[in-house]
Write an enzyme that holds these catalytic residues in place. Structure first.
Site, PDB file in Angstrom:
ATOM      1  N   GLU A  80     114.783 -48.972  16.339  1.00 51.89           N
ATOM      2  CA  GLU A  80     115.908 -49.514  17.121  1.00 51.89           C
ATOM      3  C   GLU A  80     115.949 -51.040  17.041  1.00 51.89           C
ATOM      4  OE1 GLU A  80     118.502 -48.062  18.311  1.00 51.89           O
ATOM      5  OE2 GLU A  80     117.750 -46.135  17.654  1.00 51.89           O
ATOM      6  N   TYR A 139     121.469 -51.632  25.403  1.00 52.64           N
ATOM      7  CA  TYR A 139     121.741 -50.617  24.386  1.00 52.64           C
ATOM      8  C   TYR A 139     120.433 -50.043  23.837  1.00 52.64           C
ATOM      9  CZ  TYR A 139     122.751 -48.426  19.966  1.00 52.64           C
ATOM     10  OH  TYR A 139     122.789 -47.517  18.948  1.00 52.64           O
ATOM     11  N   ASP A 170     127.270 -49.127  22.302  1.00 50.56           N
ATOM     12  CA  ASP A 170     127.515 -50.297  21.447  1.00 50.56           C
ATOM     13  C   ASP A 170     128.957 -50.231  20.946  1.00 50.56           C
ATOM     14  OD1 ASP A 170     127.485 -48.261  19.632  1.00 50.56           O
ATOM     15  OD2 ASP A 170     126.040 -49.175  18.269  1.00 50.56           O
TER      16      ASP A 170
END
Ligand code: SF4
Length: 342
Positions: A40, A120, A138
């Site tokens: 991520e 996020y 997002d």
């Protein structure tokens, strides 16, 4: 049907579609919370295709949070080379140290407190790695949701993210990770950001409000973009025998603390060109989020590696191409000029 009921009805077809069409990505195999964190952070502001191979290498080099925590910063930056946004590598390194001493956090608040983790990323990690009902909203998710609901709010407004996060929290299914990844995949492969969405392949084709009205491309609504600031710069690649001069960039600003070729505002370093002979020039451009570098590069042969280029340049380090390759992380902003030494 009101928006919330429409969202509820969108979950089962999305999960069904995802199970048939999910992308085969390296970070979807043999997952741990640490590997989800790595992927991520790598995927922040970087394309999936650019991350794939680098993710595999990074995990080979640092397979656990402990291995990453025990590395020194130069090693981590070197392994991050070319991915850009190097603060992510530093944050990941710091996060690994926290995880090594305290274990991987088990709550959204704990994950969100890790360095480099925003709302996020916390949502993605919590839902995918911990199975929590935590939305990850997002630009992709905003696009598909505003199309599904034909919602005309300004998606550049921070309040829009909060609004859709709250809505998703209500409809989050027990398959939390699959739901997050299904939203990601739909936005990446069907309801795409550039060009026409592929509505015929979409699990929401029969319920999507924008599609029903033929208004897919009217959503998402965005604020007008501010133009990037353009900086005209000169890049000096000094060659002395087999060695080249590189400098460590200042601790603040763009590419902070990384290595690069001496770079100054256009024209400022020109007196130094007289200290050697010009072998080649080339132009290149690099685009950051808010700034565009337009660079003119000069490859200059000098006779002595001890030349003092102060005060225009920081102290220079002279190294062979092999030493640079092995030890110094040179960001892709300098790629065009790195070709001269390879
Ligand atoms: S039907 Fe078309 S516009 Fe609507 S979500 Fe699917 S791909 Fe996007």
């Amino acid at each position: 049907m009101d928006d919330l009921n429409l969202l509820f009805s969108a979950v089962p077809p999305l999960l069904g579609w995802y199970r048939l069409h999910k992308r085969d990505l390296p970070w979807r195999k043999q997952r741990t919370p640490y590997t989800v964190l790595v992927s991520e952070l790598m995927l922040q502001q970087t394309r999936v295709e650019a991350v794939k191979e680098r993710y595999v290498h990074f995990l080979q080099r640092f397979p656990t949070a402990e291995a990453l925590a025990d590395a020194n910063e130069e090693e981590v930056l070197k392994e991050w080379e070319g991915l850009g946004y190097y603060s992510r590598a530093r944050n990941l390194h710091k996060a690994a140290k926290i995880i090594k001493s305290e274990g991987f956090p088990q709550t959204w608040i704990g994950v969100r407190a890790l360095p480099g983790v925003g709302d996020y990323t916390a949502g993605a990690i919590c839902s995918i790695a911990l199975g929590l009902p935590s939305p990850a909203v997002d630009g992709n998710v905003l696009r598909i949701l505003t199309r599904l609901l034909a919602d005309g709010r300004n998606t550049d407004d921070i309040a829009s993210k909060k609004y859709f996060s709250k809505r998703l929290e209500v409809v989050f299914p027990k398959e939390a990770g699959e739901f997050t990844e299904a939203l990601m995949d739909l936005g990446a492969t069907v309801c795409v950001p550039n060009g026409e969405p592929m509505c015929g392949a979409c699990p929401w084709v029969s319920i999507c409000k924008a599609h029903a009205r033929g208004e897919e491309l009217l959503f998402p609504v965005r604020a007008e973009k501010k133009a990037r600031r353009v900086e005209d710069l000169s890049v000096y690649v000094f060659k002395c025998g087999e060695k080249y001069a590189i400098e460590k960039r200042p601790p603040g600003g763009l590419l902070a603390g990384l290595w690069g070729f001496p770079i100054v505002p256009l024209g400022l370093g020109e007196p130094y060109m007289k200290q050697g002979s010009l072998l080649a020039t080339k132009k290149a451009k690099h685009i950051f989020t808010h700034v565009e570098w337009r660079m003119t590069g000069y490859l200059i042969k000098v006779d002595r590696c001890e030349v003092d280029f102060a005060p225009t340049f920081a102290p220079l380090t002279w190294a062979t191409p092999e030493e640079i390759k092995a030890r110094y992380a040179i960001p892709s902003a300098f790629r065009a000029f790195k070709e001269w030494i390879e």
